[in-house]
Design an enzyme around this catalytic site. Structure first.
Site, PDB file in Angstrom:
ATOM      1  N   ASP A   7       0.876  -1.174   0.000  1.00  0.00           N
ATOM      2  CA  ASP A   7       0.000   0.000   0.000  1.00  0.00           C
ATOM      3  C   ASP A   7       0.906   1.215   0.000  1.00  0.00           C
ATOM      4  O   ASP A   7       2.115   1.122   0.242  1.00  0.00           O
ATOM      5  CB  ASP A   7      -0.922  -0.009   1.217  1.00  0.00           C
ATOM      6  CG  ASP A   7      -1.937   1.132   1.205  1.00  0.00           C
ATOM      7  OD1 ASP A   7      -2.291   1.598   0.100  1.00  0.00           O
ATOM      8  OD2 ASP A   7      -2.363   1.581   2.283  1.00  0.00           O
ATOM      9  N   SER A   8       0.297   2.377  -0.231  1.00  0.00           N
ATOM     10  CA  SER A   8       1.082   3.612  -0.205  1.00  0.00           C
ATOM     11  C   SER A   8       1.455   4.018   1.216  1.00  0.00           C
ATOM     12  O   SER A   8       2.340   4.851   1.402  1.00  0.00           O
ATOM     13  CB  SER A   8       0.299   4.741  -0.880  1.00  0.00           C
ATOM     14  OG  SER A   8      -0.933   4.949  -0.221  1.00  0.00           O
ATOM     15  N   TYR A  39      -0.874   7.793  -3.045  1.00  0.00           N
ATOM     16  CA  TYR A  39      -0.935   7.486  -4.468  1.00  0.00           C
ATOM     17  C   TYR A  39      -2.148   8.149  -5.118  1.00  0.00           C
ATOM     18  O   TYR A  39      -2.196   8.296  -6.342  1.00  0.00           O
ATOM     19  CB  TYR A  39      -1.053   5.973  -4.694  1.00  0.00           C
ATOM     20  CG  TYR A  39       0.211   5.175  -4.475  1.00  0.00           C
ATOM     21  CD1 TYR A  39       1.383   5.759  -3.994  1.00  0.00           C
ATOM     22  CD2 TYR A  39       0.231   3.808  -4.744  1.00  0.00           C
ATOM     23  CE1 TYR A  39       2.525   5.004  -3.787  1.00  0.00           C
ATOM     24  CE2 TYR A  39       1.370   3.054  -4.552  1.00  0.00           C
ATOM     25  CZ  TYR A  39       2.523   3.650  -4.061  1.00  0.00           C
ATOM     26  OH  TYR A  39       3.657   2.895  -3.867  1.00  0.00           O
ATOM     27  N   GLY A  40      -3.139   8.500  -4.303  1.00  0.00           N
ATOM     28  CA  GLY A  40      -4.416   8.954  -4.828  1.00  0.00           C
ATOM     29  C   GLY A  40      -4.394  10.239  -5.623  1.00  0.00           C
ATOM     30  O   GLY A  40      -5.328  10.519  -6.376  1.00  0.00           O
ATOM     31  N   CYS A  70      -4.331  -1.286  -1.922  1.00  0.00           N
ATOM     32  CA  CYS A  70      -4.438   0.133  -2.265  1.00  0.00           C
ATOM     33  C   CYS A  70      -5.449   0.233  -3.388  1.00  0.00           C
ATOM     34  O   CYS A  70      -5.272  -0.400  -4.442  1.00  0.00           O
ATOM     35  CB  CYS A  70      -3.081   0.677  -2.714  1.00  0.00           C
ATOM     36  SG  CYS A  70      -3.134   2.356  -3.387  1.00  0.00           S
ATOM     37  N   ASN A  71      -6.512   0.981  -3.170  1.00  0.00           N
ATOM     38  CA  ASN A  71      -7.561   1.070  -4.176  1.00  0.00           C
ATOM     39  C   ASN A  71      -7.079   1.756  -5.448  1.00  0.00           C
ATOM     40  O   ASN A  71      -7.440   1.357  -6.556  1.00  0.00           O
ATOM     41  CB  ASN A  71      -8.766   1.806  -3.607  1.00  0.00           C
ATOM     42  CG  ASN A  71      -9.590   0.935  -2.691  1.00  0.00           C
ATOM     43  OD1 ASN A  71     -10.559   0.325  -3.109  1.00  0.00           O
ATOM     44  ND2 ASN A  71      -9.179   0.851  -1.436  1.00  0.00           N
ATOM     45  N   THR A  72      -6.249   2.786  -5.313  1.00  0.00           N
ATOM     46  CA  THR A  72      -5.741   3.484  -6.487  1.00  0.00           C
ATOM     47  C   THR A  72      -4.872   2.557  -7.325  1.00  0.00           C
ATOM     48  O   THR A  72      -5.028   2.464  -8.554  1.00  0.00           O
ATOM     49  CB  THR A  72      -4.934   4.721  -6.068  1.00  0.00           C
ATOM     50  OG1 THR A  72      -5.756   5.577  -5.258  1.00  0.00           O
ATOM     51  CG2 THR A  72      -4.458   5.495  -7.286  1.00  0.00           C
ATOM     52  N   GLU A 147      -4.385   9.686   8.878  1.00  0.00           N
ATOM     53  CA  GLU A 147      -2.944   9.751   9.138  1.00  0.00           C
ATOM     54  C   GLU A 147      -2.628  10.538  10.413  1.00  0.00           C
ATOM     55  O   GLU A 147      -1.648  10.264  11.102  1.00  0.00           O
ATOM     56  CB  GLU A 147      -2.225  10.378   7.944  1.00  0.00           C
ATOM     57  CG  GLU A 147      -2.340   9.605   6.641  1.00  0.00           C
ATOM     58  CD  GLU A 147      -1.248   8.570   6.454  1.00  0.00           C
ATOM     59  OE1 GLU A 147      -0.364   8.486   7.318  1.00  0.00           O
ATOM     60  OE2 GLU A 147      -1.302   7.836   5.449  1.00  0.00           O
ATOM     61  N   CYS A 179     -11.039   2.914  -0.099  1.00  0.00           N
ATOM     62  CA  CYS A 179      -9.661   3.258   0.259  1.00  0.00           C
ATOM     63  C   CYS A 179      -9.377   2.528   1.558  1.00  0.00           C
ATOM     64  O   CYS A 179     -10.212   2.529   2.469  1.00  0.00           O
ATOM     65  CB  CYS A 179      -9.500   4.760   0.444  1.00  0.00           C
ATOM     66  SG  CYS A 179      -7.867   5.259   1.077  1.00  0.00           S
ATOM     67  N   THR A 180      -8.212   1.893   1.660  1.00  0.00           N
ATOM     68  CA  THR A 180      -7.925   1.087   2.849  1.00  0.00           C
ATOM     69  C   THR A 180      -7.658   1.922   4.094  1.00  0.00           C
ATOM     70  O   THR A 180      -7.576   1.376   5.193  1.00  0.00           O
ATOM     71  CB  THR A 180      -6.743   0.126   2.592  1.00  0.00           C
ATOM     72  OG1 THR A 180      -5.652   0.853   2.007  1.00  0.00           O
ATOM     73  CG2 THR A 180      -7.164  -0.992   1.657  1.00  0.00           C
ATOM     74  N   HIS A 181      -7.542   3.241   3.944  1.00  0.00           N
ATOM     75  CA  HIS A 181      -7.511   4.106   5.126  1.00  0.00           C
ATOM     76  C   HIS A 181      -8.889   4.214   5.773  1.00  0.00           C
ATOM     77  O   HIS A 181      -9.009   4.365   6.991  1.00  0.00           O
ATOM     78  CB  HIS A 181      -7.069   5.525   4.749  1.00  0.00           C
ATOM     79  CG  HIS A 181      -5.602   5.716   4.572  1.00  0.00           C
ATOM     80  ND1 HIS A 181      -4.918   5.216   3.495  1.00  0.00           N
ATOM     81  CD2 HIS A 181      -4.685   6.376   5.325  1.00  0.00           C
ATOM     82  CE1 HIS A 181      -3.635   5.560   3.593  1.00  0.00           C
ATOM     83  NE2 HIS A 181      -3.471   6.259   4.691  1.00  0.00           N
TER      84      HIS A 181
END
Length: 258
Positions: A7-8, A39-40, A70-72, A147, A179-181
């Site tokens: 992931d980013s 990355y988004g 990572c969805n992006t 974050e 988004c995994t966040h």
């Protein structure tokens, strides 16, 4: 047998946590590209390059499956990685769509994600094949919110409402956290919109792995790598997966081979 996950940054740790629970004997290697997060807001070409570099690094551990947490990256790089790697490559989009199709009753589904994920229409395209009405919304403030650890309370609720009130007014009964966040904001979203069925990609992926009969045996080794120092990452790692899993910073030059 071992699994590589990238992931980013922080968000993919939600996937790491769920897979660790479901496959306790698997050896799992995680790469968080914290030097180049997010990355988004990057171009498609840049996201593909970063994804190939991350995949190549994880391949050096002899992994038997690669998960793009990572969805992006899933939206832009999945097909290319599948075409060029001789192991299963699993993104977050397909499992999320499958779960949404199972959840929705009125066939109205909301999708939230980074600007790049929404722009790619990856979720929308798959959902529309099943005749689903899809309503999308980019939520660029969600990643920095997570974050910074602001996942509940007045500020989090204000920002969630700013983005999601309009989607809910469309009559959606299911919301994909693209988004995994975003699963770290799941409890706040549930509190504000208790009627919604929420698709958490980290859980959707483990269900997908079971349905695909992908099982992994190993020594239960866990290792997490990052490409830059990050206090937020270490704090969330300890919160999500514990402080007994080794965390190692690697030089970005070890990835930048393209």
């Amino acid at each position: 047998m071992s699994i590589g996950i990238f992931d980013s940054g922080i968000g993919g740790l939600t996937v790491f946590r769920e897979i660790s629970k479901e496959f306790p004997q698997a050896d799992i290697y995680y790469l968080g590209d914290t030097a180049r997060v997010p990355y988004g807001n990057k171009s498609k070409e840049t996201v593909i390059r970063y994804s190939v570099e991350a995949a190549n690094y994880l391949r050096s551990f002899g992994i038997n499956a690669l998960i793009i947490a990572c969805n992006t990256a899933s939206s832009y790089a999945l097909d290319l990685l599948r075409a060029n790697l001789d192991i299963p490559v699993i993104g977050v989009v397909e499992p999320g769509v499958e779960t949404a199709l199972k959840y929705t009753k009125n066939r109205k589904v909301g999708v939230i994600g980074t600007s790049a994920t929404i722009r790619s229409n990856s979720y929308k395209s798959l959902l529309k094949k099943s005749g689903i009405s899809v309503y999308q919304k980019a939520c660029p403030l969600f990643v920095p919110l997570v974050e910074e650890g602001i996942v509940e309370g007045e500020i989090a609720e204000l920002i969630v409402r700013e983005y999601l009130d309009g989607l809910v007014e469309k009559g959606i009964d299911t919301l994909i956290l693209g988004c995994t966040h975003y699963p770290l904001l799941k409890e706040t979203i549930k509190k504000l919109y208790p009627h919604l069925k929420i698709v958490d990609s980290s859980q959707a992926i483990t269900d997908f792995l079971h349905r695909e009969n992908l099982y992994f045996e190993g020594t239960g080794k866990r290792k997490i790598y990052i490409t830059d120092e990050s206090e937020n990452f270490e704090r969330f790692k300890n919160m999500l997966v514990g402080n007994n899993i080794p965390l190692e910073k690697i030089e970005l030059s070890r990835l930048c081979t393209l």
